[in-house]
Structure formats: structure tokens, C-alpha cells
Design a protein around this motif. Structure first.
Motif, mmCIF file in Angstrom:
data_model
loop_
_atom_site.group_PDB
_atom_site.id
_atom_site.type_symbol
_atom_site.label_atom_id
_atom_site.label_comp_id
_atom_site.label_asym_id
_atom_site.label_seq_id
_atom_site.Cartn_x
_atom_site.Cartn_y
_atom_site.Cartn_z
ATOM 1 N N GLN A 100 33.671 42.368 47.105
ATOM 2 C CA GLN A 100 33.640 42.302 48.564
ATOM 3 C C GLN A 100 32.337 41.624 48.972
ATOM 4 O OE1 GLN A 100 36.263 43.438 50.506
ATOM 5 N NE2 GLN A 100 37.215 43.659 48.500
ATOM 6 N N ASP A 105 43.951 46.190 41.054
ATOM 7 C CA ASP A 105 43.282 47.328 41.685
ATOM 8 C C ASP A 105 42.204 46.769 42.629
ATOM 9 O OD1 ASP A 105 41.909 49.575 42.417
ATOM 10 O OD2 ASP A 105 41.542 50.277 40.379
ATOM 11 N N THR A 106 42.240 47.115 43.893
ATOM 12 C CA THR A 106 41.294 46.574 44.877
ATOM 13 C C THR A 106 39.843 46.944 44.574
ATOM 14 O OG1 THR A 106 41.680 48.455 46.337
ATOM 15 C CG2 THR A 106 42.986 46.467 46.735
ATOM 16 N N SER A 107 39.614 47.964 43.779
ATOM 17 C CA SER A 107 38.236 48.358 43.463
ATOM 18 C C SER A 107 37.532 47.337 42.571
ATOM 19 C CB SER A 107 38.214 49.732 42.786
ATOM 20 O OG SER A 107 38.813 49.663 41.508
ATOM 21 N N ILE A 108 38.271 46.472 41.899
ATOM 22 C CA ILE A 108 37.626 45.467 41.045
ATOM 23 C C ILE A 108 37.510 44.095 41.720
ATOM 24 C CG2 ILE A 108 38.311 46.622 38.913
ATOM 25 C CD1 ILE A 108 40.458 44.441 38.575
#
Length: 138
Positions: free
Chosen positions: A9, A3-6
């Protein structure tokens, strides 16, 4: 798939916490220069490698005019051990000593990166900038 949210960035502006010393004001740098160092947003130089992360100016104001019997430049001191994460002034240009950097040398190190912040060294790129935050221990 992850999941890109974890996935963290990162941007190109970093803060790194440092401890004062082992070589500090008033013996090597003026207090004004120490303050200037901490208030500067340092740019990462394009010529970095596994040994050091070079930082771009400003030129420091030295408390002394030479290194005495250790050498002509004020950054020269008698050889002493370095630690990983030391901010080392080789002449007028600071470098961060990384895991593969030297363990002994003859240049002043006014700050050392806190152990919990060392991982950030591996993330530095030439387009990045660093602001150093002093940890004060009472």
C-alpha cells in the motif's frame, strides 16, 4: 485470489535516497541551497511524462550569476552525459531524468537517485510529494 495483506500500500508522500553530484556546491549551488533542496518536500508537477518527472519549486539560489560560455542561465554547463535518475536543473526547475529521458545535455545535476531507489520513479503521480534523503559515503 491474492491475499490483500501481501499487496503493498503506497501513500502520496515518498522518500527517495540520492547521492551527491555530479555537479554540486560550491561550484553551482550555495551550500544553503543544497540544504534547502534536501529539506524541501517537493511536489510532483502535473506535466510529467516518460522522459522526466517535473518538480515544483522553490527556486534555487545559484552560486554563480550565469553559465558563462555555456549559456546565460546559471544552470547551463557544457554538454555532458546524464544518468538515469539524475536530478537535472533545466533553468530554475528541477526534473528527475527517467529511463526514457535524455542521455546528454547541458544542465546542472546536483544529485543522482541511488540505483536501488530508481523503481520509485515509475510510481510518481502529480498528487505525490517527494523528500530527498542524501546518502553520505565515507
Amino acid at each position: 485470489m491474492l491475499d490483500t495483506s501481501i499487496i503493498p500500500q503506497y501513500n502520496n508522500k515518498w522518500t527517495i535516497k540520492v547521492l551527491y553530484g555530479p555537479h554540486s556546491a560550491p561550484d553551482f549551488f550555495t551550500q544553503t541551497d543544497i540544504n534547502s533542496f534536501l529539506n524541501t518536500e517537493w511536489k510532483v508537477h502535473h506535466n510529467c511524462n516518460r522522459l522526466v518527472i517535473r518538480l515544483i519549486e522553490p527556486k534555487p539560489i545559484w552560486e554563480r550569476t550565469s553559465g558563462g560560455e555555456a549559456g546565460m542561465h546559471p544552470s547551463n554547463i557544457h554538454d555532458c552525459p546524464y544518468t538515469v535518475g539524475a536530478l537535472n536543473f533545466t533553468g530554475d526547475f528541477p526534473v528527475i531524468l527517467t529511463n526514457d529521458g535524455p542521455s546528454l545535455g547541458g544542465f546542472v545535476c546536483p544529485f543522482t537517485i541511488a540505483r536501488a531507489e530508481i523503481w520509485k520513479n515509475g510510481q510518481m503521480k502529480p498528487v505525490y510529494s517527494i523528500k530527498f534523503i542524501l546518502i553520505i559515503i565515507n
